[in-house]
Write an enzyme that holds these catalytic residues in place. Sequence first.
Site, PDB file in Angstrom:
ATOM      1  N   HIS A 134      22.684  24.589 -29.147  1.00  0.00           N
ATOM      2  CA  HIS A 134      22.941  23.156 -29.031  1.00  0.00           C
ATOM      3  C   HIS A 134      24.430  22.848 -29.158  1.00  0.00           C
ATOM      4  O   HIS A 134      24.926  21.892 -28.548  1.00  0.00           O
ATOM      5  CB  HIS A 134      22.141  22.394 -30.093  1.00  0.00           C
ATOM      6  N   GLU A 159       5.880   2.306  -2.580  1.00  0.00           N
ATOM      7  CA  GLU A 159       5.531   3.635  -3.079  1.00  0.00           C
ATOM      8  C   GLU A 159       4.079   4.007  -2.804  1.00  0.00           C
ATOM      9  O   GLU A 159       3.587   5.019  -3.284  1.00  0.00           O
ATOM     10  CB  GLU A 159       5.814   3.713  -4.589  1.00  0.00           C
ATOM     11  N   ASP A 183       6.380   8.588  -6.234  1.00  0.00           N
ATOM     12  CA  ASP A 183       4.965   8.253  -6.056  1.00  0.00           C
ATOM     13  C   ASP A 183       4.556   8.279  -4.583  1.00  0.00           C
ATOM     14  O   ASP A 183       3.471   8.762  -4.235  1.00  0.00           O
ATOM     15  CB  ASP A 183       4.663   6.870  -6.640  1.00  0.00           C
ATOM     16  N   CYS A 190      14.950   4.605  -4.453  1.00  0.00           N
ATOM     17  CA  CYS A 190      15.262   4.894  -5.858  1.00  0.00           C
ATOM     18  C   CYS A 190      14.494   6.101  -6.404  1.00  0.00           C
ATOM     19  O   CYS A 190      14.392   6.274  -7.611  1.00  0.00           O
ATOM     20  CB  CYS A 190      14.976   3.671  -6.734  1.00  0.00           C
TER      21      CYS A 190
END
Length: 849
Positions: free
Chosen positions: A467, A710, A734, A781
């Site tokens: 990390h 969508e 979608d 988008c």
Amino acid sequence: MVGIVIVSHSRQLAEGVRELAAQMVQGKVPLAVAAGIDDPENPLGTDAMQVYEAIASIYNDQGVIVLMDLGSALMSAEMALEFLSEEQREKVHLCEAPLVEGAIAAAVAAASGRNIQQVMAQARGALVAKATQLGVNVSHILGETTDVDTLSFVIEEQVTKEIRLTVRNPLGLHARPAAKFVATAAGFQSQIKVQNITKGTEAVRADSINQVATLGVRQKHELVITATGSDADEALAALQGLVENNFGEEDATLPPLPTTPADHPIFSSSHHFLQGIPASNGVAIAPAFLYHPTLLNIQQYHVENIEQEWQRLQVALQIAHEEIQALLSQASIQIGDAEAAIFDAHLLFLEDPVILESVHQRIFEQHLNAEAAWQAVINELANNYRTIEDSYLRERVADVVDVGQRVLRVLSRFESHIIISDDSPTHLNLSEPGILITTDITPSDTARLDPTRVLGICTTSGSALSHSAIIARRLGIPAIFGLPPEILQVANHTIVALDGESGRVWTEPEPDIQTALETKRNAQQIAHQQAIATATSPAVTRDKTRQIKVYANIGGISDTEEALSLGAEGVGLFRTEFLYLDRTTPPSEEEQLAVYQRIAQLLHNRPLIIRTLDVGGDKPIPYLNFPQESNPFLGWRGIRFCLDNPDILKTQLRAILKPSLGHQIKIMFPMITTVQEIQAAKAILAEVQAELRQAGVPFDQKMEVGIMVEIPSAVVLAEELAAEVDFFSIGTNDLTQYVMAADRTHPQVATLVDAMHPAVLRMIQQTVQAAHKAGIWVGLCGELAADPLAAPILLGLGLDEVSLNAQGIPGFKQAIAQLTMVEAEAIAASALQQDSADKIRTLIRQMLT
């Protein structure tokens, strides 16, 4: 903070229990007593009204638990609940835990900031330590079916529910998703366990961050999650939504690992250098500053007052929690939410019940002081991580040590800093620019570094998977880990040069090496400046004949700030569902308004497209009571849910409209399937607008309204829908799964879900043509916009705008700048004639070379 009511037949007994509990937590926890009756002749008894008044006196949103002694005390407590409102009753719990031990355990848990389910679990398990110390078989007390490790009762009649899920996000259950998984599981009363079927692990507790982390869950691994308890269905639905929604990481990207070229021709092999592990790219040449991280020397000793020692630890944990929370807030601003979420896991580490139970056992059974008990458990856990075969998981030992040392510093009243050699600074932010040389550096310390002062990092431990390395890359600090111990022999202020790409370090570099490195550093800086300059400029084609607007997809305020720094010209998709997550009630109008207003202010006059709540069975929110659905992607979600819950939609619409005057805020409705749906949504919007006008609240009367395209039916009805709205935004995530009839969460058909498939591209073309025919603009988008190979197709198909993850904006703009409109149209036309996504990608590569 959770409140506690003590109900007893004896006033003296109840007051004594309250005094004992209050002393344990130094009066920090709300405690109330309802005991005895007003009869001098016979003072023993309970009164329901007294219980009600006690509950009301300490009631708060965190909840209240009621502990009772015998017989009618339970009946009085049950009757008292009848006097409460329905909303209050949901937050008041009658607990069957033993009165004295339960009250003390509950008070200590409440003082440490735990939620009501965790407080009740501690109360219920309060007899375990006593029984164990007396050598009593705890199962005889709690029942043979009880798992003592959970410190909670499992009722025999309760059925264990089970689900199987496949993890799809690239790094599996790394820090951020693991933290979300554990936090979600801990929010339910049911006993929840999880097993990694792919690796054949044993089932572990889902509320333990360390047990979940050590499952080694990677992409495509299958999990079995079980839940036993009253809210098992709700718990499994929440966890399923979390996993299937990729833990909210659909667009998240980690900074890329540094690459090590096969050779480095600019450097002569005759020059002496130290070879380490490339952790963060970049070149640094500066004076050395040697740090010596100091691990606390813990003394072990015997304690008599074990309750007081346990309370010392609780206070230390709370202070550590506040420190990490502050660090998380700071890191979110400096390195972004994705990397800052590493510290969400640190917060959960402090609440890990497995760790706390182990420390509790050492204090109460062995009478160890808090420091020694805590250190013993941390060392044991760290050693467990070190033996894990998975290299990524092995690196989590640094997080264990980081959190462990923080708590020890609080217990030992140490300041949080690294002790350095005598003539060096005593804190991480150097007084003058230099290269930090140390044995190791924790994620907490890395996140606090000032990149204008710390120009490079050299350590003798760690790897590119740690990390600390991830944070260094995000901060843009060149870093090399795993160097030979020889590096620690360098004197302070010695000139050191490092090349983060090759993993090489030179002390007092010779002139030719220094010149070569400076040339490389200058080239990197020029390339970076050019990329930023390109990103902040409009996305215009090489022939200057076409411009496409480039917006960002965001989930919150910090995402907006990062997007603007990377060249976003506005926000094309604000996923407002993130405002509804990780809470027990919907966000209020005021809470939403504050967020929308702040983002609009950051954007100034740039567009802000706010998508109304888009949740459902595929990403359920427990308090919204979504039903279990066999195919949630085809179920009650998006606008369907909002139209059936107009109050939730109206609250959100009011919060969107109020800050709209003077800003370019636009509303976008998700998952529109029919013309009637958008008409119904607009009717509700009109109602809200009328109410605001009547109340004299100003708002943008000409606010644009759009829809997500969508669903295939929306494409087919695009001409009719275009007559109802001001813009379209195509959601390819979608749309692709619906066009291809393939659930994107199903591993066996996931390969079909490819937005570059010609069937999807033809849907996009049809939508653009319908929008432009109606005189409205159309954007995209979905994730397709983040694929550089898709840029020429999207441009060639005539899209007016794209919205993508902020990290992808510079690359998209650069791709557009290299194209002419004629080239883009030719690529798009040829792509539409292909019969597979693979052929389209091959075609684009050939046409661009």
